[in-house]
Design an enzyme around this catalytic site. Structure first.
Site, mmCIF file in Angstrom:
data_model
loop_
_atom_site.group_PDB
_atom_site.id
_atom_site.type_symbol
_atom_site.label_atom_id
_atom_site.label_comp_id
_atom_site.label_asym_id
_atom_site.label_seq_id
_atom_site.Cartn_x
_atom_site.Cartn_y
_atom_site.Cartn_z
ATOM 1 N N HIS A 175 -8.314 -5.184 -0.145
ATOM 2 C CA HIS A 175 -6.854 -4.512 -0.024
ATOM 3 C C HIS A 175 -6.363 -5.324 1.493
ATOM 4 C CE1 HIS A 175 -3.768 -1.394 -0.368
ATOM 5 N NE2 HIS A 175 -4.009 -1.142 0.937
ATOM 6 N N SER A 212 0.673 -1.196 -0.204
ATOM 7 C CA SER A 212 -0.147 0.064 -0.200
ATOM 8 C C SER A 212 0.815 1.117 -0.133
ATOM 9 C CB SER A 212 -0.950 -0.087 1.250
ATOM 10 O OG SER A 212 -1.924 0.815 0.922
ATOM 11 N N GLU A 264 -9.566 -5.183 -4.306
ATOM 12 C CA GLU A 264 -8.945 -4.013 -3.297
ATOM 13 C C GLU A 264 -9.796 -3.161 -2.820
ATOM 14 O OE1 GLU A 264 -5.742 -3.574 -2.694
ATOM 15 O OE2 GLU A 264 -4.590 -4.682 -4.476
#
Length: 488
Positions: free
Chosen positions: A409, A195, A315
């Site tokens: 995610h 990320s 995600e």
């Protein structure tokens, strides 16, 4: 090396240029926690580039996690899923080292972990980032803290930009200078980020010094671009306005970290990345980030460094589903978001056709996942292929049952770290996640860190994507190519 008689394990002494550190050998793994790689970012060092710590003479205890960067817990639904660790103290610029306890006649490969968290959250002390499994598999694992939020990513008139990135570079310099003392090979360093941490890795790859710091790179679920300074300063300006001060080092430095965090909490809208919510960001500063990282890499920056890169297949569900936002998104909201993101209406129609019965929220999530992450990743992989660079691409597609996250995610992290039994992992993927999938992903990451290549084909114009779904984990050629092409 010195050995003691601690009831919980064997005490270990390692020398570093700054001074000796005392760690612990537990369960076949050597652990050295909270080692300072830079001076505490306080006083004259606040809003300044990192400097070496003051040397010490007596062994520094390294058996407990060090201080964390100043941060707030995640708000709302994310707070139920993503833990926050707060350890007080000034010395947040520290690393944890996990090393195999068995002697090796040759140095071990090194894997350096850069955590994510929107540049505002995260710590190397989180249970999910324990490096024991990597050390078990003959990799020296290093997890670094860096400055977050206003302390690390403010855009001030008279201070360096991207201080959190400067911290990461300083941590990598510490690894190059010190890791041999822990059995690691300073010439075989893989940097891995997820990320926002992956965005920092992308910026590193685009930096001219990249090849002198790392040998390989792993980017997981990360935006690959930085923002122009005028956009990156938006959060800084909001905080300055809220506090009634100027966006200068002197005036921000006159406020305590706690005061800056309180202001951040007041000015944050709660909007996530899909809704265009403002946050701290990497800035194109002409120095640490001389140009947009994606543009630089498309032009060949970092091509000598093998890259493993991928996303999860869903995600956006992390931001849309647990919060209930997905159910509140209407066709009107979808149309507005699509236009704002520059997504063609034809792409929306194609995504809808390929997902019969999907509502506007699900469609927005799928479009955002591809627009923000998958399409830029494919473009980068294509460019690296034409430049003769080695790239391997994966997609994580196993569905977490927790709060209907699916392949959202961050759900791949417990599998990569092979720590499904930890509380952090159970909170994200449940207590029945398949160990076989964790073994497969973890082994792939270990192979890449050790040999510079995982077991599936490198990227070419067939576009091979290793799909970690917990079933066959097959390689798929050009998955959903029509959708990727519709987004440009």
């Amino acid at each position: 090396m010195g050995v003691g008689n601690d009831p919980h394990g064997l005490s270990l002494i390692r020398g570093t240029p700054s001074g000796p550190v005392e760690g612990m050998q537990v369960g076949g793994v050597q652990r050295f926690l909270g080692i300072p790689y830079a001076a505490a970012p306080v006083g004259v060092n606040r809003f300044a580039l990192p400097t070496l710590p003051e040397p010490w003479t007596d062994p520094l205890p390294a058996t407990a996690h060090g201080p964390t960067a100043w941060q707030l817990p995640y708000a709302g639904a994310l707070g139920r899923l993503l833990p926050t660790k707060g350890i007080p103290g000034d010395g947040c610029l520290n690393v944890n080292v996990y090393a195999p306890d068995k002697h090796s006649p040759v140095p071990r490969p090194v894997l350096v972990w850069i955590h994510g968290g929107s540049l505002q959250h995260g710590a190397n002390s989180l249970e999910g980032y324990d490096g024991t499994a990597f050390a078990r598999d003959a990799v020296v694992f290093v997890a670094a803290n860096y400055r977050l939020g206003a302390e690390g990513f403010s855009v001030l008139e008279d201070a360096p930009l991207n201080l959190g990135l400067a911290d990461v570079i300083a941590a990598l310099e510490w690894v190059k200078a010190n890791i041999a003392s822990f059995g690691g090979d300073p010439g075989q360093v893989t940097v891995m980020g997820h990320s926002a941490g992956g965005s920092l890795v992308a910026a590193l790859l685009a930096h001219p010094r990249a090849a002198s710091l790392v040998s390989r790179a792993i980017i997981q679920s990360a935006p690959l671009s930085a923002q122009p300074v005028n956009r990156a300063r938006r959060m800084t300006q909001k905080i300055a306005t809220d506090l009634g001060i100027g966006a200068t080092r002197e005036e921000f430095g006159a406020r305590t970290p706690a005061e800056l965090l309180a202001s951040l909490q007041r000015v944050s809208t709660g909007a996530g990345p899909l809704e265009g919510g403002s946050s701290h960001a990497l800035a194109i500063d002409g120095q640490l980030v001389p140009e947009d990282p994606l543009a630089a890499m498309l032009a060949g920056a970092g091509k000598q460094i093998p890259l493993l890169i991928g996303t999860t297949s869903e995600e956006a569900r992390l931001w849309l589903v647990p919060s209930g936002r997905a159910e509140k998104i209407t066709k009107f909201h979808l149309a507005l978001a699509r236009r704002k993101a520059g997504i063609p209406h034809a792409a929306q129609k194609l995504f809808a056709h390929n997902r019969p019965g999907a509502g506007p929220g699900e469609l927005l999530g799928a479009l955002a996942t591809d627009k923000l992450l998958r399409v830029p990743m494919y473009k980068l992989a294509d460019a690296r292929h034409y430049a003769g660079a080695q790239t391997q691409v994966y997609e994580f597609a196993w569905h977490s049952p927790v709060e209907e996250l699916g392949a959202a995610h961050g759900t791949e992290l417990p599998f990569v770290f092979d720590n499904l039994a930890t509380a952090d992992a159970i909170g994200l993927v449940g207590n029945a996640a398949p160990q076989s999938l964790a073994s497969a992903m973890h082994e792939a990451w270990v192979c890449f860190a050790t040999m510079g290549i995982a077991e599936w084909p490198t990227w070419d114009m067939r576009r091979p994507v290793k799909t970690f779904n917990g079933l066959g984990n097959e390689v798929v050629l050009s998955p959903r190519e029509d959708e990727a092409e519709s987004l440009g």
